[in-house]
Design a protein around this motif. Sequence first.
Motif, PDB file in Angstrom:
ATOM      1  N   ILE A 199      56.020   7.935   5.957  1.00 34.35           N
ATOM      2  CA  ILE A 199      54.750   8.483   5.052  1.00 34.35           C
ATOM      3  C   ILE A 199      53.971   7.243   4.903  1.00 34.35           C
ATOM      4  CG2 ILE A 199      53.799   9.591   3.230  1.00 34.35           C
ATOM      5  CD1 ILE A 199      56.180  11.527   3.387  1.00 34.35           C
ATOM      6  N   LEU A 200      54.692   6.253   4.335  1.00 34.06           N
ATOM      7  CA  LEU A 200      54.507   4.756   3.846  1.00 34.06           C
ATOM      8  C   LEU A 200      53.541   4.315   5.031  1.00 34.06           C
ATOM      9  CD1 LEU A 200      53.786   2.414   1.922  1.00 34.06           C
ATOM     10  CD2 LEU A 200      56.169   1.721   2.485  1.00 34.06           C
ATOM     11  N   TRP A 201      54.017   4.179   6.242  1.00 34.03           N
ATOM     12  CA  TRP A 201      53.719   3.747   7.543  1.00 34.03           C
ATOM     13  C   TRP A 201      52.279   4.139   7.718  1.00 34.03           C
ATOM     14  CZ3 TRP A 201      52.301   5.666  12.265  1.00 34.03           C
ATOM     15  CH2 TRP A 201      52.036   4.597  13.253  1.00 34.03           C
ATOM     16  N   TRP A 202      52.187   5.611   7.485  1.00 31.65           N
ATOM     17  CA  TRP A 202      50.989   6.193   7.801  1.00 31.65           C
ATOM     18  C   TRP A 202      49.816   5.795   6.610  1.00 31.65           C
ATOM     19  CZ3 TRP A 202      53.433  11.523   8.108  1.00 31.65           C
ATOM     20  CH2 TRP A 202      54.159  12.022   9.497  1.00 31.65           C
ATOM     21  N   VAL A 203      50.221   5.539   5.516  1.00 32.52           N
ATOM     22  CA  VAL A 203      49.334   5.248   4.442  1.00 32.52           C
ATOM     23  C   VAL A 203      48.756   3.889   4.589  1.00 32.52           C
ATOM     24  CG1 VAL A 203      48.894   5.069   2.075  1.00 32.52           C
ATOM     25  CG2 VAL A 203      50.069   7.024   3.010  1.00 32.52           C
ATOM     26  N   ILE A 204      49.636   2.758   4.952  1.00 31.62           N
ATOM     27  CA  ILE A 204      49.349   1.509   5.289  1.00 31.62           C
ATOM     28  C   ILE A 204      48.318   1.415   6.201  1.00 31.62           C
ATOM     29  CG2 ILE A 204      50.384  -0.803   5.729  1.00 31.62           C
ATOM     30  CD1 ILE A 204      52.740  -0.205   4.192  1.00 31.62           C
ATOM     31  N   ARG A 205      48.514   2.118   7.277  1.00 27.83           N
ATOM     32  CA  ARG A 205      47.760   2.075   8.582  1.00 27.83           C
ATOM     33  C   ARG A 205      46.097   2.158   7.800  1.00 27.83           C
ATOM     34  NH1 ARG A 205      48.185  -0.423  13.220  1.00 27.83           N
ATOM     35  NH2 ARG A 205      49.852   0.040  14.389  1.00 27.83           N
ATOM     36  N   LEU A 206      45.968   2.877   6.828  1.00 23.07           N
ATOM     37  CA  LEU A 206      44.523   3.236   6.345  1.00 23.07           C
ATOM     38  C   LEU A 206      43.914   1.762   5.491  1.00 23.07           C
ATOM     39  CD1 LEU A 206      45.093   6.776   5.058  1.00 23.07           C
ATOM     40  CD2 LEU A 206      43.990   5.941   7.231  1.00 23.07           C
ATOM     41  N   ALA A 207      44.868   0.880   5.575  1.00 24.67           N
ATOM     42  CA  ALA A 207      44.442  -0.426   4.729  1.00 24.67           C
ATOM     43  C   ALA A 207      43.071  -0.875   5.283  1.00 24.67           C
ATOM     44  CB  ALA A 207      45.651  -1.278   4.545  1.00 24.67           C
ATOM     45  N   PRO A 208      42.664  -1.043   6.409  1.00 20.53           N
ATOM     46  CA  PRO A 208      41.424  -1.444   6.761  1.00 20.53           C
ATOM     47  C   PRO A 208      40.290  -0.754   5.937  1.00 20.53           C
ATOM     48  CG  PRO A 208      42.750  -1.645   8.501  1.00 20.53           C
ATOM     49  CD  PRO A 208      43.645  -0.985   7.569  1.00 20.53           C
ATOM     50  N   LEU A 209      40.425   0.684   6.162  1.00 16.67           N
ATOM     51  CA  LEU A 209      39.477   1.546   5.384  1.00 16.67           C
ATOM     52  C   LEU A 209      39.386   1.398   4.033  1.00 16.67           C
ATOM     53  CD1 LEU A 209      37.191   3.868   6.008  1.00 16.67           C
ATOM     54  CD2 LEU A 209      39.057   5.244   5.858  1.00 16.67           C
ATOM     55  N   GLY A 210      40.722   1.197   3.407  1.00 18.58           N
ATOM     56  CA  GLY A 210      40.823   1.207   1.807  1.00 18.58           C
ATOM     57  C   GLY A 210      40.108  -0.073   1.392  1.00 18.58           C
ATOM     58  N   THR A 211      40.430  -1.090   2.375  1.00 20.62           N
ATOM     59  CA  THR A 211      39.955  -2.333   1.764  1.00 20.62           C
ATOM     60  C   THR A 211      38.324  -2.495   1.877  1.00 20.62           C
ATOM     61  OG1 THR A 211      41.671  -3.629   2.691  1.00 20.62           O
ATOM     62  CG2 THR A 211      39.752  -4.905   2.521  1.00 20.62           C
ATOM     63  N   LEU A 212      37.978  -1.669   3.021  1.00 21.27           N
ATOM     64  CA  LEU A 212      36.096  -1.658   2.854  1.00 21.27           C
ATOM     65  C   LEU A 212      35.716  -0.987   1.781  1.00 21.27           C
ATOM     66  CD1 LEU A 212      34.150  -0.591   5.780  1.00 21.27           C
ATOM     67  CD2 LEU A 212      33.990   0.916   3.786  1.00 21.27           C
ATOM     68  N   GLY A 213      36.435   0.067   1.348  1.00 19.43           N
ATOM     69  CA  GLY A 213      35.832   1.042   0.177  1.00 19.43           C
ATOM     70  C   GLY A 213      36.155   0.387  -1.258  1.00 19.43           C
ATOM     71  N   LEU A 214      37.298  -0.483  -1.237  1.00 24.60           N
ATOM     72  CA  LEU A 214      37.775  -1.255  -2.492  1.00 24.60           C
ATOM     73  C   LEU A 214      36.817  -2.369  -2.824  1.00 24.60           C
ATOM     74  CD1 LEU A 214      41.651  -1.053  -2.387  1.00 24.60           C
ATOM     75  CD2 LEU A 214      40.019   0.026  -4.447  1.00 24.60           C
ATOM     76  N   ILE A 215      36.508  -3.186  -1.960  1.00 23.97           N
ATOM     77  CA  ILE A 215      35.753  -4.436  -1.943  1.00 23.97           C
ATOM     78  C   ILE A 215      34.370  -3.951  -2.164  1.00 23.97           C
ATOM     79  CG2 ILE A 215      35.397  -5.066   0.313  1.00 23.97           C
ATOM     80  CD1 ILE A 215      36.067  -7.304  -2.494  1.00 23.97           C
TER      81      ILE A 215
END
Length: 462
Positions: A213-229
């Motif tokens: 499950i963590l593998w799936w969530v980490i895959r969203l990191a580029p999208l999460g980075t976009l939203g966070l910054i």
Amino acid sequence: MSDTTAQPARRLRLPSFSVQVLLGLGLGIALGWVALRIGPAADGAPNGLATALDTIGTSFVTLLKAIVPPLVFLAIVASIANLRQVTNAARLAWQTLLWFAITAAISVLIGIGLGLLLQPGKNSALSPEAGSEVGATASWLDFLNGLIPSNFLGLGASTQTADDGSLTTGISFNVLQIVVIAIVVGVAAYRTGPAAEPFLGFTRSALAIVQKILWWVIRLAPLGTLGLIGGAVATYGWDLLAPLGTFAAAIYVGLGLVLFVVYPVILRTNGLGVMRFFRGAWPAIELAFVSRSSVGTLPVTQRVVERNLGVPRSYASFAVPLAATTKMDGCASIYPAISAIFIAQLFGIDLSLTDYLLIAFVSVVGSAATAGLTGAVVMLTLTLSTLGLPLAGVGLLLAIDPILDMGRTAVNVAGQALVPTIVAKREGIIDLDQYASASADDLFRDDVEERPVVQPSPAPVS
């Protein structure tokens, strides 16, 4: 009739994970700037773009934090079950704590030196009357209270009052308490013997599922980075830096010295390549910068320490969660040291040699007192109250705290990855081939199994 050979369809080759995150970072800054230029809505609420960016970023961090409790608990229990392979578990623990203290001491000395050199309080245009006390404070008893779990899951509830008077209750978790619970359960299972094997088998299976499950969530990191910054740029901008420019510069110079001078020197002294460390740890450092959460980044930190830096899971699953709660060179060393000097200078209070020694003492051991609590503000209040400085000065620094927190958290997480790597190297249990060859994309390989722990050399490897 001519022979024709069917050509296989070409698959779209995506950029590497690091490039994806960098693209998300750049696009997030651009969208955040657009949202900042649009300004708030007619009723004063954030505009639609700013709201969308904030929602994407906070949702990603929430997903990561949701993985933390089961990951920490299962990983520690499973690692304790493997203690039969490790003959020096106590030595590993003491070496970890020792390097926590060494790096914290160096960081706080840099903070004190920059505070005295740059004189941020005397070069500020702010007035002491503009300060205000904050509600989040800490005391030395918080460490003992934080060690004792209030329930078996380490969960807690908090109630906050909104501007309209409504009450909101949220559920939170204390990572330090989860570590304590997991250690107790793991030791009990270890001492139980064969009767605990079904439980340990279930634990290993559950850990494998959580890691998937963590593998799936980490895959969203580029999208999460976009939203966070993007959300950070849209919300704070950079105008708030002007009145506290010298103070902010001192913080970031200190963070830069620790990250790019102190850590590389420690790595080279212990025979480890500097660029290889940053290449392996960069996904966690990068996420920490944009998410501003060591706990939220913890799953990624643990994964890069195991997959990229070659630290055995049986040791990393103990050291990384402990570091995420008590190892904070940015928030607990550099920031409170410079901030305390800033506030003392602003209020016209002369600090003695004893005061500087107290700053160093609080920074080295004080992060344990604030373990389980959130934010560098709590650590700062502990430092100020120990020195007898006015807590009203904290309110002066809150305006730019989110901007500073990005750099602080990045240094925190870098240190949380560094110490287990250094200890593993000195104790001879690191996989140097993995350390030398890993890249960010190794985070997503499914063929990496738990490496057996190599028995350490009789003497530390220097």
